[in-house]
Design a protein around this motif. Structure first.
Motif, PDB file in Angstrom:
ATOM      1  N   ARG A  21     -50.590 -39.065  -9.306  1.00  0.00           N
ATOM      2  CA  ARG A  21     -50.211 -40.463  -9.542  1.00  0.00           C
ATOM      3  C   ARG A  21     -50.637 -40.911 -10.936  1.00  0.00           C
ATOM      4  N   ASP A  22     -51.909 -40.670 -11.270  1.00  0.00           N
ATOM      5  CA  ASP A  22     -52.442 -41.108 -12.555  1.00  0.00           C
ATOM      6  C   ASP A  22     -51.744 -40.420 -13.717  1.00  0.00           C
ATOM      7  N   THR A  74     -42.175 -35.467 -14.521  1.00  0.00           N
ATOM      8  CA  THR A  74     -43.244 -35.872 -13.615  1.00  0.00           C
ATOM      9  C   THR A  74     -42.675 -35.887 -12.198  1.00  0.00           C
ATOM     10  N   PRO A  75     -43.517 -36.095 -11.180  1.00  0.00           N
ATOM     11  CA  PRO A  75     -42.983 -36.235  -9.822  1.00  0.00           C
ATOM     12  C   PRO A  75     -42.275 -37.578  -9.603  1.00  0.00           C
ATOM     13  N   ALA A  76     -42.357 -38.500 -10.561  1.00  0.00           N
ATOM     14  CA  ALA A  76     -41.781 -39.830 -10.408  1.00  0.00           C
ATOM     15  C   ALA A  76     -40.267 -39.757 -10.228  1.00  0.00           C
ATOM     16  N   PHE A  78     -39.752 -47.030 -10.851  1.00  0.00           N
ATOM     17  CA  PHE A  78     -40.138 -45.639 -10.650  1.00  0.00           C
ATOM     18  C   PHE A  78     -40.923 -45.536  -9.352  1.00  0.00           C
ATOM     19  N   VAL A  79     -40.527 -44.618  -8.496  1.00  0.00           N
ATOM     20  CA  VAL A  79     -41.308 -44.339  -7.290  1.00  0.00           C
ATOM     21  C   VAL A  79     -42.253 -43.193  -7.619  1.00  0.00           C
ATOM     22  N   ILE A  80     -43.554 -43.459  -7.504  1.00  0.00           N
ATOM     23  CA  ILE A  80     -44.576 -42.473  -7.850  1.00  0.00           C
ATOM     24  C   ILE A  80     -45.164 -41.878  -6.567  1.00  0.00           C
ATOM     25  N   PRO A  81     -44.923 -40.611  -6.268  1.00  0.00           N
ATOM     26  CA  PRO A  81     -45.609 -39.992  -5.123  1.00  0.00           C
ATOM     27  C   PRO A  81     -47.115 -40.119  -5.333  1.00  0.00           C
TER      28      PRO A  81
END
Length: 276
Positions: A244-245, A8-10, A234-237
């Protein structure tokens, strides 16, 4: 973190060399490119929702462990929308959602974690903190309500508190929904432009926006000091809501899959039961 992190982008915050400025709020890789429209990712989101519903039912039946999801973000970061998406289709009987605003007079008579501990999820439940104990090392630090020594002590207290929860069977996932300053400006303006959303606008948000850089530093320090294998950050863009979802759902489902909750064994033989 005893599960394989899905792609994921996380960004998993691993150590104190982490830099929030190096995480692009617009990042959507490795997800395929989509316009910012929910319809394009609905099939995958629906599959994740179905699996989350199944796993939550098993967790509730097992009734020996729990899952705590912590959400933090700048104003307009999308916490409410993220919670709504994540919990769509989940049995509300097995969910606890807590929001922590300014402490009450009674709460101020106790240590800063007193009111937090009371909202920790019961066994068999999924708990969600919409803002959390981290407010006591964010807004309090930015506005000079605590000094640096107290802030460092709070980091230690938070780590010990989360360790206590994990030792008692609570799996903890912490998400910082990372948006850009430009994205926040657009979301604030949208609330002003749409009469149906005027109620969401808080003039105080403009005052807090002036402290943007201070908040970014406070978040970065908190993420560095309070991310561990047992209770990861976790940093979520989060500029793109669909990404995000999807990222949050992928991580939560992966964590529950790794927990592998099992229903209790019954003390009777179902084959011998006859319903007349």
């Amino acid at each position: 973190m005893d599960f394989k992190l899905p792609k994921t982008p996380a960004v998993f915050v691993k150590n104190k060399s982490f830099r929030l400025s190096e995480v692009d709020p617009d990042d959507t890789a490795p997800f395929e490119h989509h316009p910012d429209e929910r319809e394009d990712v609905l099939p995958r989101l629906q599959a994740l929702r179905q699996r989350l519903s199944e796993l939550q039912e098993l967790l509730y039946a097992e009734h020996s462990r729990s899952l705590l999801i912590v959400l933090q973000a700048m104003d307009t970061g999308g916490k409410d929308g993220a919670i709504e998406n994540l919990l769509t289709g989940v049995n509300p009987a097995g969910v606890q959602v807590a929001t922590f605003k300014a402490p009450t007079t009674e709460e101020l008579k106790h240590d800063f974690l007193w009111r937090i501990h009371a909202q920790a999820p019961k066994k068999g439940h999924i708990g969600v903190f919409n803002r959390s104990h981290y407010e006591d090392v964010l807004i309090t630090r930015v506005h000079g309500m605590i000094d640096e020594k107290t802030c460092q002590e709070h980091y230690e207290d938070i780590n010990h508190f989360e360790q206590l929860l994990t030792r008692n069977g609570t799996v903890i996932l912490k998400f910082f929904l990372h948006i850009s300053k430009e994205e926040q400006a657009g979301r604030l303006q949208a609330r002003l432009d749409d009469p149906a959303k005027n109620w969401k606008f808080d003039p105080n948000d403009l005052k807090e926006r002036a402290y943007w850089d201070d908040y970014q530093q406070a978040y970065e320090d908190a993420l560095r000091h309070c991310s561990s294998k047992e209770a990861p950050w976790f940093v979520i863009p989060a500029n793109h809501k669909w990404a995000r979802d999807l990222a949050m759902s992928e991580i939560v489902v992966a964590a529950l899959e790794a927990m592998n909750p099992q229903p209790p064994k019954v003390d009777f033989d179902p084959k011998k039961m006859v319903v007349k």
